[in-house]
Structure formats: C-alpha cells, structure tokens
Design an enzyme around this catalytic site. Structure first.
Site, PDB file in Angstrom:
ATOM      1  N   CYS A 157       0.790  -1.230   0.000  1.00 25.63           N
ATOM      2  CA  CYS A 157       0.000   0.000   0.000  1.00 25.63           C
ATOM      3  C   CYS A 157       0.821   1.277   0.000  1.00 25.63           C
ATOM      4  O   CYS A 157       0.260   2.360   0.005  1.00 25.63           O
ATOM      5  CB  CYS A 157      -0.953   0.014   1.180  1.00 25.63           C
ATOM      6  N   CYS A 207      -0.423  -4.696   8.203  1.00 23.03           N
ATOM      7  CA  CYS A 207      -0.136  -3.542   9.075  1.00 23.03           C
ATOM      8  C   CYS A 207       0.550  -4.000  10.357  1.00 23.03           C
ATOM      9  O   CYS A 207       1.487  -3.346  10.839  1.00 23.03           O
ATOM     10  CB  CYS A 207      -1.431  -2.810   9.435  1.00 23.03           C
TER      11      CYS A 207
END
Lengths: 279, 164
Positions: free
Chosen positions: B61, B130
C-alpha cells in the site's frame, strides 16, 4: 449437429425455433415406437421432449446435456474428437461440438459464448502486448470493445449457460483492466507473473523511506505553490522511473525491476496525496 | 400514541446510532481509539547513542512507519515514539506497539509478534500486513540501536538490509 427443437404434438415435422425445416420425421411413428426406440447418435429424443412445447423445458434439456458433457476430464471432449483418431483434445464448443480457435470467446460455428479461459493472464485476456509500457489508449479501446461483446446485460435472454459465462468473463475482464490501467499495479502484476510476490514484502531501504516520510509531512503543512512544484517534480521522476522499469522488464532484469517497482509505488502514493490536497 | 411511536422510531434510527453501528462493523473500537487519540507521536534525535530508529515500508500500500526507541544503560526501553503515514490500522498498530515496548528489555521487545498486535486490535485478514509492518519496525529500531551499541550482547532478528 444438435439444435434446439420446438415440437408441436400435432405436427409431423421437427423444426428448429428459427422456423427452418430441418428434418421431416413422422412423429406418430416415433411415438408408437417409444419402448423399442433407439435414437441415432446425432439426435437425442426423450419421452417428455416429444410432448413438450414450452421453451423453458428446452433449456432444462440443455442443462442435462451440458452436465453430461462436462463429466470426465480425460474423456474426449466432443463427438468430432471421438471420431478423429489424431485428436489432441482441443477445446470444443459446448453447444455444437465444433473445434474452437485459440483465445476463443465465441464459437465460430454457432456463435455461442464459451466458458471463461482460466489459463490466460490479464494481458492475453484484454488482447494487449505483454510489456510494461503498453499503449493505454489501446487498452481502453480493447476493454470497451470486449465489454460490448460479453456484458451480462446482453445475455439475459440467451439461456442460463451463456448468461453464467458472461458474468464470469465480464468480472475477469474488469479485474484485468483495473490492474493493467494503473502503473504501480501493472508493475506488481508483472513481477507476480515472473514469480516475485509483492503482497507480504516489507521494505527496509532507509533513504527511500525517509524521503517519502519527509515529503508526506511536507504535504500536510505546506502551501499550494510548494505543492504544485512538488507535483511537477514528482511527475518528472515518475516518467523517468517508468522508462527504466520498462527497460528492466524487457531485459528480464527482475531485481532491478523490483527496485524500480518499489520506487514507483511510493511516487504514485505521493501523487495521490498531492492530488487529494490540491483538489 | 402515534407521537410515542414516532419518538421511539427516530431514536432507533438516529444518525449517531447508525454511524456508531456501522463503524463498529468495519473498525474495531480500539483501532478508532488509537486513530483518534494516538499515543507517543513524534521522533527522537537519531544522533544520540541511546536512540534506535527504525523505518519500514509496505509495498502493498505504499505506507511508511518510523519507530524511535530510547534505551537506558541496562538495555530496557524507556520511551518509544512513532510516526506513521498510512491507513487507520497501520497507525493503530504502531501506536499500540509504542505502548507495548515501554518498560521491556531489548530481548523481550524483539519477541513481540504481529499476531499479538493483530489479536489486540482485532485486525481483519486484509489488514494483517499492518501488524507485520509494526513488528518489523520494532525489530528494525532495535537492530539500529545494537549497531550503535555493539558492547551490549543481544540476538538480532535478521535485518541485514538495514544499513545506517
């Protein structure tokens, strides 16, 4: 060759639904011979079929035929393959048994939509060259032309099989177009095709990351003129990186391609942030 | 009677209640808390010997995560600060990790795994990267500190690409 038949119980002929006379059979004789009747291989007649006059019942017959056809993977796929001794198990049309050309969407004989080809990659699916610096206009045109042919709205009244195929094919084409349209996604996809997965990859390059961090901080605080300047610089850098990346892919230099892909990803992200802030 | 029904129906479908329900379905409360009230935001002076600074990024990302730790003479982490550019889950993961490492020794902090972070924040599968990023940020910071303080003997988690 098998066609959909509409039979009228009072008629003595079998005609297809387009109205052309195909074969003249004395149906009364056939009905009397129900018990000992052995149909020829090219014609399938069942009890209910003879008495049936409803269209939806015919699509049910079609489903049975389709299910029988897709049973064995190692069996010859169609009647014409059975007859041919040098059959190389090429793909055959599910409806008319005719051999299909490669990269088929429709059968050349009966023009029916074929099931989606699972083996082709996004480039083959959209009919564009397999390179990073492809022509975007050509990609857009190709996408629009394909969707004009295979969109599910066109196949609502064409029977269950074609409608199902069109939904899958249309979805595949949408996914392929979304991936190939964006530079960073296209680069990552091309790395995947060459065996390098980028999903779980974590980057440790301190120079690149510190630079990205500082720029992102600057975007939060700076004024429009500074941001516009950043945008222009970013655009220049991006063009340069894209040129190098295209060259790396052509030369099959995968480690360099990976490095440039990482840089491109951060430049694209920066561009998105700048656009959000300025518009 | 009609006014009573009207009153209760407006209470049931009030905008605040609807948005709260929607938020609960998509983001965990803890993630929202860390996003709205992030703990330990900031950065430290990299030149100090007691400071270890780690910076990591995700290719998926394009996020960036920086983690600075201040370690005392006994090898215990006194303070940790973070700066993250990314989605809510990335910010929450790094904010949580700064709280987790405080008071831990270098070796203990090295053993923090992404699953602990993911479980604590109830991260969905699509946001697991994440928590991986936060785990790597901690290890990168610790390795950076070890390079500066080679006399303290510790086992490095394997961050050969991180050159200072």
């Amino acid at each position: 060759m098998l066609n959909l038949f509409l039979s009228n119980p009072t008629a003595n002929h079998l005609i297809n639904f387009q109205g052309t006379l195909l074969q003249s059979i004395d149906l009364n004789k056939v009905r009397n011979l129900k018990t000992n009747f052995q149909p020829p291989s090219s014609l399938i007649l069942t009890k209910c079929f003879l008495n049936c006059i409803k269209k939806d019942h015919h699509s049910l017959h079609h489903k049975h035929k389709l299910q029988n056809k897709n049973k064995g993977v190692n069996e010859p796929c169609c009647v014409s393959c059975e007859k041919r001794k040098d059959c190389k198990k090429k793909e055959c049309c599910w409806h008319c048994d005719q051999e299909l050309e490669s990269n088929f969407l429709f059968c050349s004989g009966c023009k029916k939509l074929q099931p989606p080809n699972e083996k082709s990659d996004y480039f083959e699916l959209l009919g564009v060259e397999k390179r990073f610096d492809l022509d975007i206009n050509k990609l857009n045109d190709s996408f629009k032309n394909l969707q004009k042919q295979v969109h599910p709205d066109k196949f609502h009244f064409h029977g269950g099989a074609e409608h199902r195929f069109s939904k899958k094919i249309s979805t595949n084409i949408n996914r392929a177009y979304k991936t190939l349209k964006k530079d960073n996604l296209r680069a990552k996809y091309m790395l995947e095709l060459n065996g390098i997965s980028s999903e779980q990859k974590i980057i440790h390059d301190p120079e690149l990351l510190m630079d990205a961090l500082e720029k992102r901080q600057l975007i939060e605080t700076a004024e429009s003129p500074v941001l516009e300047k950043m945008q222009k610089e970013n655009e220049k850098e991006k063009t340069e990186i894209k040129r190098k990346l295209a060259k790396a892919f052509l030369e099959k230099n995968l480690s360099e391609a990976e490095n440039y892909t990482i840089k491109l990803q951060y430049l694209v992200k920066l561009e998105e942030q700048l656009n959000d802030k300025l518009f | 009677m009609i006014s009573l029904i009207f009153k209760t129906s407006t209470q049931l479908f009030s905008p605040k209640l609807v948005t709260q329900t929607l938020i609960k379905r998509f983001y965990d409360e803890k993630v929202i808390d860390h996003f709205e009230n992030p703990r330990n935001v900031g950065s430290m002076d990299k030149k100090k010997k007691s400071v270890g600074s780690g910076i990591v990024g995700s290719l998926a990302c394009g996020d960036v995560m920086r983690l600075d730790i201040d370690v005392d003479d006994e090898g215990v982490i006194k303070k940790a600060l973070f700066k993250t550019f990314g989605c809510g889950s990335a910010i929450a993961s790094s904010s949580l990790v700064t709280e987790m490492v405080k008071g831990k020794s270098i070796n203990e902090a090295m053993e923090i795994t992404n699953s602990e972070i993911a479980v604590e924040l109830s991260l969905p599968p699509v946001k697991m990267h994440c928590s991986m990023l936060a785990q790597d940020a901690v290890r990168s910071a610790i390795c950076n500190w070890k390079e500066k303080n080679p006399d303290h003997f510790c086992v490095c988690g394997g961050d050969e690409q991180n050159k200072n």
